[in-house]
Enzyme design. Structure first.
Site, short mmCIF file in Angstrom:
data_model
loop_
_atom_site.label_atom_id
_atom_site.label_comp_id
_atom_site.label_asym_id
_atom_site.label_seq_id
_atom_site.Cartn_x
_atom_site.Cartn_y
_atom_site.Cartn_z
N ALA A 61 0.87 -1.18 0.00
CA ALA A 61 0.00 0.00 0.00
C ALA A 61 0.90 1.23 0.00
CB ALA A 61 -0.88 -0.02 1.24
N GLY A 80 0.65 -4.87 0.98
CA GLY A 80 -0.55 -4.93 0.15
C GLY A 80 -0.32 -5.60 -1.20
N GLU A 95 -0.72 -9.13 -0.46
CA GLU A 95 -2.14 -9.34 -0.15
C GLU A 95 -2.99 -9.30 -1.42
OE1 GLU A 95 -1.63 -6.20 2.77
OE2 GLU A 95 -2.56 -7.48 4.28
N GLU A 152 4.88 -5.04 7.21
CA GLU A 152 4.19 -3.95 7.91
C GLU A 152 4.74 -3.71 9.30
OE1 GLU A 152 2.74 -6.41 6.22
OE2 GLU A 152 1.18 -5.58 4.91
#
Ligand SMILES: CC(C)(O)CC(=O)SCCNC(=O)CCNC(=O)[C@H](O)C(C)(C)COP(=O)(O)OP(=O)(O)OC[C@H]1O[C@@H](n2cnc3c(N)ncnc32)[C@H](O)[C@@H]1OP(=O)(O)O
Length: 257
Positions: free
Chosen positions: A65, A108, A111, A131
């Site tokens: 992300a 992300g 993911e 993260e």
């Protein structure tokens, strides 16, 4: 729709989305999210297409992300906008999606790959949930999906140490279905998608739904669901065609009915 952060193409019966923020290693911001989901919904609605491939660049599928977009968010902003809820749109796509992963698939990015139906990786792929190094934890499904893919021990290791897994380890662990040379990645993924797209689209969609059900229910419920869907497939012209073609020793010609 005009896309700025992704490239959207079709190759025969396959929809192809290529992430295209090379300077930010395909970091996933809200614009990328909106564009990916819109492109996938358009592919899903297009009955000329039977499967979808999502890929990035050779260096990065996606490095996570967008840290710069989210760094200054407050709790109340994250909560009220239900930050990342939009990615659930991807999990409602009914046609199969293959993630073709080269280079970094971090946070992300990892993911996103796991939200797809299976992952084909290039031999230079690196998967990780870093993260924890940013003072947070996975927020787009990593703590749940990675654990289902690779088991608790490895998922804990990845999420708590932030270490990366290379393609060979990812294949051994069941995170990716196959590893191919980097130069062949996109063509191999398109070949796999084209093979799927040549089958009966409703049979493929029902099969995807049944396999996904196994993640969400008990074995007994899942087996009942499978049997009901299997019975329902006898209402398809494509079931009659597929079995007749086998008996008559000829290739099947599916009409998606
Ligand atoms: C969804 C959640 C909740 O689960 C959370 C997340 O996804 S958090 C993000 C998780 N990902 C990371 O922590 C990886 C961050 N990136 C890196 O560690 C490195 O970029 C690298 C190891 C992937 C590659 O390193 P290197 O080759 O040295 O390239 P860089 O110079 O670091 O990066 C180039 C360029 O891209 C920008 N970049 C990289 N990743 C991100 C990101 N996730 N968000 C925003 N921008 C990113 C990086 O800042 C560089 O840009 P410039 O500084 O040159 O403008």
């Amino acid at each position: 729709m005009t896309y700025e952060t992704i490239i959207v193409e079709t190759r025969s019966k396959v929809g192809l989305v290529t992430l295209n923020r090379p300077k930010a290693l395909n970091a996933l911001n809200s614009q990328v999210l909106g564009e990916i989901v819109a492109a996938l919904q358009a592919f899903d609605a297009n009955m000329e297409l039977g499967a979808i491939v999502i890929t990035g660049s050779e260096k990065a599928f996606a490095a996570g992300a967008d840290i710069k977009e989210m760094q200054s968010k407050s709790y109340v902003e994250a909560y009220l906008e239900d930050f990342f809820v939009g990615w659930e749109g991807l999990t409602r796509i009914r046609k199969p999606i293959i993630a073709a992963v080269s280079g970094y698939a971090l946070g992300g990015g990892c993911e996103l790959a796991m939200m797809c139906d299976f992952i084909i990786a290039s031999d230079n792929a690196k998967f990780g949930q870093p993260e924890i190094t940013l003072g947070v934890m996975p927020g787009m499904g990593g703590s749940q999906r990675l654990t289902r893919f690779v088991g608790k021990s490895k998922a804990m290791d990845m999420c708590l140490t932030g270490r990366m897994m290379d393609a060979a380890e990812a294949e051994r662990s069941g995170l990716v279905s196959r590893v191919v040379p980097a130069a062949d990645l996109v063509e191999e993924a398109i070949k796999a998608a084209a093979k799927i797209a040549d089958f009966s689209i409703p049979a493929v969609m029902m099969t995807k739904e049944a396999v996904n059900r196994s993640y969400e229910t008990t074995l007994a419920e899942g087996l009942r669901f499978e049997r009901r869907v299997f019975h329902a497939m006898f209402a398809l012209d494509d079931q009659k065609e597929g079995m007749a073609a086998f008996a008559e020793k000829r290739p099947a010609s599916f009409r998606n009915r």
